[in-house]
Design an enzyme around this catalytic site. Structure first.
Site, short mmCIF file in Angstrom:
data_model
loop_
_atom_site.label_atom_id
_atom_site.label_comp_id
_atom_site.label_asym_id
_atom_site.label_seq_id
_atom_site.Cartn_x
_atom_site.Cartn_y
_atom_site.Cartn_z
N HIS A 34 0.83 -1.20 0.00
CA HIS A 34 0.00 0.00 0.00
C HIS A 34 0.86 1.25 0.00
CE1 HIS A 34 1.14 -0.72 4.14
NE2 HIS A 34 1.01 0.58 4.33
N HIS A 115 5.41 6.31 -1.45
CA HIS A 115 6.18 5.08 -1.68
C HIS A 115 5.37 3.86 -1.26
CE1 HIS A 115 6.76 5.78 2.61
NE2 HIS A 115 7.04 4.50 2.72
#
Length: 170
Positions: A34, A115
């Site tokens: 995620h 990220h």
């Protein structure tokens, strides 16, 4: 209870991330790959209903955007996290900002750097070895993101979806 807000990429990108996470990320079994857009926060059952209403408004105001993964990178020397670098887009930054305004405001430990973590908690030597290999991998990927997810942590430390919010919808 502990909550957070994340973007889940497509299964294709999750499979790429998991091919590394299962070896290098001790959180592999706790949550799917995620991109965190709101760090962990505490809320009661009453508070989370109010927060969910605010998140519905954020989703209504947000627009779908293209998520671009460009390369493997690292937060070293700050910490030994290796991640799939996500290109900073105006729509992504706007979403992050909306999730941190008004009553949704909370202190954050780090500056927002989009990220998807693929490795963490490695020793310095392990990090150097793994990162030197992974930074050579071509991970270029592009997809459209049109929703975010309010997650909560279960007693066994795994995370599960509390509610999903589609962009442009109420």
């Amino acid at each position: 209870m502990k909550f957070g807000v994340v973007l889940f990429p497509s299964k294709k990108l999750q499979d790429v991330a998991n091919s590394y996470r299962k070896r290098y990320d001790p959180h592999y079994s706790l949550i799917a790959p995620h991109l965190t857009v709101k760090e962990v926060f505490e809320a009661s059952e009453t508070e989370i209903e109010h927060i969910a209403a605010q998140l519905r408004q954020v989703a209504k105001d947000a627009k779908p955007f293209t998520l671009n993964v460009t390369k493997v990178s690292s937060f070293s020397p700050v910490n030994n996290v290796i991640y799939l670098k996500v290109e900073q887009k105006a729509e992504l930054t706007a979403l992050y900002n909306m999730l941190h305004e008004g009553q949704l405001k909370q202190p954050t430990e780090y500056t927002f750097i989009p990220h998807i973590t693929i490795s963490q908690r490695l020793s310095d030597d392990e990090h150097l070895d793994v990162y030197s290999q992974l930074k050579l991998v071509d991970v270029a990927h592009e997809e459209v993101i049109d929703r975010f997810h309010l997650m909560y942590q279960l007693e066994n430390d795994t995370w599960t979806v509390f509610e999903t919010f589609r962009f442009g919808k109420e």
